[in-house]
Design an enzyme around this catalytic site. Structure first.
Site, PDB file in Angstrom:
ATOM      1  N   CYS A 106      21.191  34.603 -99.248  1.00 54.35           N
ATOM      2  CA  CYS A 106      21.521  33.214 -98.942  1.00 54.35           C
ATOM      3  C   CYS A 106      22.382  33.156 -97.685  1.00 54.35           C
ATOM      4  O   CYS A 106      23.274  33.976 -97.484  1.00 54.35           O
ATOM      5  CB  CYS A 106      22.261  32.504-100.065  1.00 54.35           C
ATOM      6  SG  CYS A 106      21.332  32.408-101.583  1.00 54.35           S
ATOM      7  N   ARG A 152      18.586  36.184 -94.313  1.00 56.28           N
ATOM      8  CA  ARG A 152      19.357  36.359 -95.541  1.00 56.28           C
ATOM      9  C   ARG A 152      18.644  35.809 -96.764  1.00 56.28           C
ATOM     10  O   ARG A 152      19.128  35.964 -97.893  1.00 56.28           O
ATOM     11  CB  ARG A 152      20.712  35.667 -95.410  1.00 56.28           C
ATOM     12  CG  ARG A 152      21.553  36.196 -94.283  1.00 56.28           C
ATOM     13  CD  ARG A 152      22.837  35.432 -94.189  1.00 56.28           C
ATOM     14  NE  ARG A 152      23.758  35.811 -95.239  1.00 56.28           N
ATOM     15  CZ  ARG A 152      24.665  36.769 -95.133  1.00 56.28           C
ATOM     16  NH1 ARG A 152      24.778  37.432 -94.017  1.00 56.28           N
ATOM     17  NH2 ARG A 152      25.456  37.062 -96.127  1.00 56.28           N
ATOM     18  N   TRP A 197      18.033  32.830-101.074  1.00 56.01           N
ATOM     19  CA  TRP A 197      17.388  33.979-101.705  1.00 56.01           C
ATOM     20  C   TRP A 197      17.668  33.801-103.198  1.00 56.01           C
ATOM     21  O   TRP A 197      18.811  33.886-103.634  1.00 56.01           O
ATOM     22  CB  TRP A 197      17.978  35.284-101.195  1.00 56.01           C
ATOM     23  CG  TRP A 197      17.259  36.509-101.686  1.00 56.01           C
ATOM     24  CD1 TRP A 197      16.134  37.073-101.163  1.00 56.01           C
ATOM     25  CD2 TRP A 197      17.632  37.317-102.804  1.00 56.01           C
ATOM     26  NE1 TRP A 197      15.779  38.176-101.893  1.00 56.01           N
ATOM     27  CE2 TRP A 197      16.669  38.354-102.899  1.00 56.01           C
ATOM     28  CE3 TRP A 197      18.655  37.277-103.742  1.00 56.01           C
ATOM     29  CZ2 TRP A 197      16.724  39.337-103.884  1.00 56.01           C
ATOM     30  CZ3 TRP A 197      18.700  38.258-104.730  1.00 56.01           C
ATOM     31  CH2 TRP A 197      17.745  39.270-104.796  1.00 56.01           C
ATOM     32  N   ASN A 231      26.613  30.894-101.440  1.00 57.36           N
ATOM     33  CA  ASN A 231      26.056  32.250-101.432  1.00 57.36           C
ATOM     34  C   ASN A 231      26.900  33.081-102.392  1.00 57.36           C
ATOM     35  O   ASN A 231      28.115  33.134-102.244  1.00 57.36           O
ATOM     36  CB  ASN A 231      26.139  32.831-100.008  1.00 57.36           C
ATOM     37  CG  ASN A 231      25.832  34.314 -99.981  1.00 57.36           C
ATOM     38  OD1 ASN A 231      25.104  34.821-100.845  1.00 57.36           O
ATOM     39  ND2 ASN A 231      26.384  35.032 -99.012  1.00 57.36           N
ATOM     40  N   GLY A 232      26.249  33.710-103.370  1.00 59.27           N
ATOM     41  CA  GLY A 232      26.982  34.514-104.354  1.00 59.27           C
ATOM     42  C   GLY A 232      26.466  34.192-105.755  1.00 59.27           C
ATOM     43  O   GLY A 232      25.378  33.635-105.906  1.00 59.27           O
ATOM     44  N   GLU A 274      12.764  57.485 -96.252  1.00 62.49           N
ATOM     45  CA  GLU A 274      12.960  56.314 -95.394  1.00 62.49           C
ATOM     46  C   GLU A 274      11.615  55.798 -94.861  1.00 62.49           C
ATOM     47  O   GLU A 274      11.382  54.599 -94.794  1.00 62.49           O
ATOM     48  CB  GLU A 274      13.917  56.688 -94.250  1.00 62.49           C
ATOM     49  CG  GLU A 274      14.174  55.608 -93.232  1.00 62.49           C
ATOM     50  CD  GLU A 274      14.754  54.305 -93.789  1.00 62.49           C
ATOM     51  OE1 GLU A 274      15.151  54.251 -94.963  1.00 62.49           O
ATOM     52  OE2 GLU A 274      14.769  53.314 -93.038  1.00 62.49           O
ATOM     53  N   LYS A 293      10.252  52.076 -95.532  1.00 59.97           N
ATOM     54  CA  LYS A 293       9.870  51.148 -94.454  1.00 59.97           C
ATOM     55  C   LYS A 293       8.467  50.630 -94.713  1.00 59.97           C
ATOM     56  O   LYS A 293       8.202  49.445 -94.595  1.00 59.97           O
ATOM     57  CB  LYS A 293       9.889  51.834 -93.074  1.00 59.97           C
ATOM     58  CG  LYS A 293      11.219  52.097 -92.461  1.00 59.97           C
ATOM     59  CD  LYS A 293      11.972  50.886 -92.009  1.00 59.97           C
ATOM     60  CE  LYS A 293      12.877  50.348 -93.069  1.00 59.97           C
ATOM     61  NZ  LYS A 293      14.199  50.861 -93.216  1.00 59.97           N
ATOM     62  N   GLU A 315       8.299  48.195 -97.805  1.00 58.29           N
ATOM     63  CA  GLU A 315       9.002  46.907 -97.714  1.00 58.29           C
ATOM     64  C   GLU A 315       8.377  45.941 -96.716  1.00 58.29           C
ATOM     65  O   GLU A 315       8.440  44.744 -96.916  1.00 58.29           O
ATOM     66  CB  GLU A 315      10.498  47.090 -97.447  1.00 58.29           C
ATOM     67  CG  GLU A 315      10.886  47.578 -96.087  1.00 58.29           C
ATOM     68  CD  GLU A 315      12.417  47.670 -95.922  1.00 58.29           C
ATOM     69  OE1 GLU A 315      12.858  48.555 -95.207  1.00 58.29           O
ATOM     70  OE2 GLU A 315      13.132  46.849 -96.500  1.00 58.29           O
ATOM     71  N   HIS A 355       5.107  69.493-108.905  1.00 56.35           N
ATOM     72  CA  HIS A 355       5.697  69.119-110.192  1.00 56.35           C
ATOM     73  C   HIS A 355       5.266  67.718-110.629  1.00 56.35           C
ATOM     74  O   HIS A 355       5.893  67.116-111.487  1.00 56.35           O
ATOM     75  CB  HIS A 355       7.221  69.215-110.116  1.00 56.35           C
ATOM     76  CG  HIS A 355       7.691  70.588-109.760  1.00 56.35           C
ATOM     77  ND1 HIS A 355       7.618  71.646-110.648  1.00 56.35           N
ATOM     78  CD2 HIS A 355       8.174  71.100-108.593  1.00 56.35           C
ATOM     79  CE1 HIS A 355       8.066  72.743-110.051  1.00 56.35           C
ATOM     80  NE2 HIS A 355       8.406  72.437-108.804  1.00 56.35           N
ATOM     81  N   LYS A 369      18.412  40.353 -96.132  1.00 55.97           N
ATOM     82  CA  LYS A 369      19.042  41.400 -95.336  1.00 55.97           C
ATOM     83  C   LYS A 369      20.339  41.906 -95.950  1.00 55.97           C
ATOM     84  O   LYS A 369      20.612  43.087 -95.976  1.00 55.97           O
ATOM     85  CB  LYS A 369      19.317  40.815 -93.944  1.00 55.97           C
ATOM     86  CG  LYS A 369      19.933  41.781 -92.982  1.00 55.97           C
ATOM     87  CD  LYS A 369      18.882  42.631 -92.339  1.00 55.97           C
ATOM     88  CE  LYS A 369      19.463  43.678 -91.437  1.00 55.97           C
ATOM     89  NZ  LYS A 369      18.548  44.818 -91.310  1.00 55.97           N
TER      90      LYS A 369
END
Ligand code: F6R
Length: 613
Positions: free
Chosen positions: A2, A27, A74, A100-101, A484, A488, A491, A507, A608
C-alpha cells in the site's frame, strides 16, 4: 505494501496526488482511491485495479479540492473490490482515512463500535480507524487531535495513516507506527507519502516521522506530536535524490532500466568504499575494531532476494573472516530461540529497510545484545534508523517490483564487508586484499559485457518461455544465484521455476527432468573446484534429455558441447562470479516475462515493500 500520499497547500490536490500515486504504485495495485475537501465536504473516488482505472473514473467524474489524500492498495484484509478500496470513511462520511499496515485488533474494536451503532461496509481492518475517531470525537472534548490520539492508543498493529476531517477543512493529519511515512516540505505546500520518490519533484526537504508520531499539516506549516500529545521538534533532512532517478529514462520498464544501471551503481559503490590508495576503507562502518576482533559469530537475516544475497554473504564471510556465519529468513528467525549474544554481529539486509519480518528479527537480535549492521538502500528507513551501523547500497530508487540492482549491490556490499572484517581480524593478507579488489574493479565491465548480449539472451528466453516449469541449478557461490534466477523468473513471468543446489538434484528433482524441461545451469569458471562436479550434474541432466541452458565462462568448450543454448560471461573469480552471472538470469527472466506478456514492473499479487508480516 500500500502506498499513501497526501497534500495540503494552495494548488488543486488531485493531480498532485495522482502523480504521487503513480510513483507509489509499485507498493500495490489492487485498487486506488482519493479523497479531497471541497465545497460539498469530503468527496471520495475509488476504483478497483490499476491507477489508470481511477484516472478514468476521475475523467468521467472530475474532482477538485484540497487538502487531499490518496491510496494505492495491496490487499491484506478483504479482496480487491470497490468497497474494500481506500479511502475509508466513518458513518457520517465526515472522516476519510488511507492506511498502510494492519490494525491487528480491528475485529474486537469494530464489534464494540457496531454494538454502539456504527455501520461498517468493508471487510478491511482499516475501516475501524475512521469509526474509532468518530466515536472518540463524540465521547471526548470534541477536539479532533485529541480524538485521534485517543483512537490511536486503542489500535494495535502497524499503520501509516493519512486522515481528513470535514470539520477541519484546512488540515491533513498523518500518523505512523511501524509503517513508513514521511512529511515533505515544498514550495507549493506540504505533503505526506510512503516514500521520498513519490514527492521528489515537489519537496526537497523531508521529515521522517518516527513510530508513535502524529503530524498535523496545514497551509501554515507542520506540527508533530507524540501519541501522548507532547509536541516534538522534528529533524528536517534534505533530499539528495534527483527527480529523474524516479523516471524510466527511455527504457520500456523500470526493471530494464535498473538492470542496465548495474555497472554504474556498482562502480560508484566500490569507489566509495575504497581509499585513495585503493585499499578497503568502508567509511560508513562505525563498529569499533576491538569489537570486531572479539566477534565470534555473524547472523544474517533477510527476506526474498535479499536472503539470497545473505546466502552469498555467508560463504564469503566464512571464507575471509574466520567467523562462524549463519543465515535465516526474517519470517523464520523472528520465531526462533536463537543462540546469539553481544559477541554476535547481526546483519540485516534489505533494499527498502521496511520489511516487517526483517525489522522484527533485528529487534529480537537487539534484545539479545547483538551489534546491528544493516545493508540497506533507503536512507531514513526504519532499518537504517535502528541500526548501529549501515552499509548503504546507494542504488537510487528501485521501482521495478523485482529486485535487480539492489541485489547485485548487496552482493558487492558483502564482498567489501568481507575484505574489511577479514583485514581488521587479521585473516586476510594485504596481497589477497589487493588481488580481490583488482577483481572487483573488473565487475562493472563484466556486467556491461553481459548486457551487450541481451539480444542473444532474448532469443534464448523466447525459445524456452512457454513451458510450464524451469529448473535452475548451481553450486557453492552460485547456488544462491540459481535460487535468485528462479525467483526472478517466477515472479515476473509466472512460469513455475525452482532453484536447486546442483548436488541435490539426485535427491529428488531429477525426477522432473524430461525433454521439455529447461534447466538453467550456472557453470562458470573452468578451473574452480566445483566446476567438475557441476559438469557431472549437467551430464545427469543431459542423460535424461533435459534442455540445458548454460551460463558459462567465455570460451568454455565443454559447456558448449553439452548445452542446447549458452550464455557466455567474462572470466571472473568464482567468489565474485555471482555478481556477474545473475545479470544473465535477470535478463533471461525479463525476456521470458516479455514473451509471456506479463506486467513486468508490477507482477500480480506482489508489492515492493513488504511492511506486513
Ligand atoms: C524479489 C524481491 C523480494 C524482496 C523482499 C525483501 O525480487 O524484490 O523478494 O527482496 O521482499 O525486500 P527488502 O529487500 O526491501 O527487505
Amino acid at each position: 505494501m500500500c502506498g499513501i500520499v497526501g497534500y495540503v497547500g494552495q494548488a488543486d490536490s488531485v493531480p498532485i496526488i495522482l502523480e504521487g500515486l503513480k510513483r507509489l504504485e509499485y507498493r500495490g495495485y489492487d485498487s486506488a482511491g482519493v479523497a479531497v475537501h471541497n465545497e460539498g465536504g469530503l468527496s471520495v473516488r475509488k476504483s478497483v485495479g490499476r491507477l489508470t482505472a481511477l484516472e478514468e473514473e476521475l475523467s468521467e467524474r472530475p474532482l477538485r479540492g484540497q487538502p487531499g489524500i490518496g491510496h494505492t492498495r495491496w490487499a491484506t484484509h478483504g479482496e480487491p473490490s470497490g468497497v474494500n478500496s481506500h479511502p475509508h470513511t466513518d458513518t457520517s462520511g465526515g472522516i476519510a482515512v488511507v492506511h498502510n499496515g494492519i490494525i491487528e485488533n480491528y475485529q474486537e474494536l469494530s464489534d464494540a463500535l457496531e454494538a454502539d451503532g456504527h455501520i461498517f461496509h468493508s471487510e478491511t481492518d482499516t475501516e475501524v480507524i475512521p469509526h474509532l475517531i468518530e466515536h472518540e470525537l463524540k465521547n471526548g472534548d470534541g477536539a479532533f487531535l485529541d480524538a485521534l490520539l485517543t483512537a490511536l492508543k486503542k489500535a494495535t498493529g502497524a499503520y501509516a495513516l493519512g486522515i481528513l476531517s470535514s470539520d477541519e477543512p484546512d488540515k491533513l493529519y498523518a500518523a505512523r507506527l511501524g509503517s513508513p511515512l514521511i512529511v515533505g516540505l515544498g514550495e507549493e505546500g506540504y505533503f505526506i507519502a510512503s516514500d521520498v520518490p513519490a514527492i521528489i519533484n515537489r519537496a526537497r526537504r523531508v521529515i521522517y516521522l518516527e513510530d508513535g508520531e502524529i503530524a498535523v499539516l496545514s497551509s501554515n506549516g507542520v506540527e508533530v506530536f507524540k501519541l501522548d500529545g507532547t509536541p516534538v521538534t522534528p529533524e528536517i533532512k534534505d533530499v539528495d535524490l534527483k527527480p529523474e532517478s524516479a523516471e524510466r529514462a527511455g527504457f520500456e520498464t523500470f526493471m530494464l532500466k535498473e538492470i542496465h544501471e548495474q555497472p554504474r551503481v556498482l562502480r560508484a559503490l566500490l569507489e566509495k568504499n575504497l581509499d585513495d590508495s585503493g585499499h578497503i576503507a568502508m567509511p560508513e562502518i562505525s563498529l569499533d575494531p576491538n569489537q570486531i576482533k572479539k566477534l565470534r559469530r555473524v547472523m544474517i537475516v533477510s527476506c526474498g532476494t535479499a536472503y539470497h544475497a545473505a546466502m552469498y554473504g555467508r560463504l564469503l564471510l566464512e571464507n575471509m573472516t574466520g567467523l562462524a556465519v549463519e543465515t535465516d529468513l526474517g519470517s523464520e528467525f523472528r520465531y526462533r530461540y536463537p543462540k546469539i549474544d553481544r559477541d554476535t554481529l547481526f546483519i540485516a539486509v534489505s533494499q527498502s529497510g521496511e520489511t516487517a519480518d526483517t525489522l522484527a528479527s533485528m529487534r529480537l537480535a537487539r534484545k539479545k545484545g547483538c551489534r546491528i549492521l544493516s545493508i540497506c538502500n533507503v536512507p531514513g528507513s526504519t532499518l537504517v534508523r535502528e541500526s548501529d551501523s549501515v552499509i548503504f547500497t546507494d542504488c537510487g530508487p528501485e521501482i521495478g517490483v523485482a529486485s535487480t540492482k539492489a541485489y547485485t549491490a548487496q552482493l558487492l556490499a558483502f564482498a567489501l564487508l568481507s575484505i574489511y572484517l577479514g583485514r581488521v581480524r587479521g585473516e586476510l593478507s594485504e596481497i589477497n586484499e589487493a588481488e580481490f579488489i583488482r577483481a572487483l574493479r573488473r565487475i562493472p565491465d563484466a556486467i556491461h559485457y553481459v548486457l551487450e548480449r541481451s539480444d542473444l539472451v532474448q532469443k534464448i528466453a523466447d525459445k524456452h518461455h512457454d513451458g510450464p516449469s524451469a529448473l535452475y541449478i548451481g553450486r557453492r557461490y552460485n547456488y544462491p544465484t540459481a535460487l535468485e534466477g528462479a525467483l526472478k523468473n517466477k515472479e515476473i513471468s509466472y512460469q513455475h521455476a525452482e532453484g536447486y543446489a546442483a548436488g541435490e538434484m539426485k535427491h529428488g528433482p531429477i525426477a522432473l527432468i524430461n525433454e521439455y524441461l529447461p534447466v538453467v545451469c550456472i557453470c562458470t569458471k573452468t578451473e574452480d573446484e566445483v566446476y567438475e562436479k557441476m559438469m557431472s550434474n549437467i551430464r545427469e541432466v543431459e542423460a535424461r534429455h533435459g534442455r540445458i541452458i548454460a551460463v558459462a565462462t567465455d570460451g568454455d568448450k565443454t559447456a558448449d558441447k553439452i548445452a542446447e543454448d549458452i550464455i557466455y560471461v567474462p572470466d571472473t573469480r568464482e567468489d565474485l562470479s555471482p555478481i556477474v552471472n545473475v545479470v544473465a538470469l535477470q535478463l533471461l527472466a525479463y525476456y521470458a516475462a516479455q514473451s509471456r506478456g506479463t506486467d513486468i514492473d508490477k507482477p500480480r499479487n506482489l508489492a515492493k515493500s513488504v511492511t506486513v508480516e
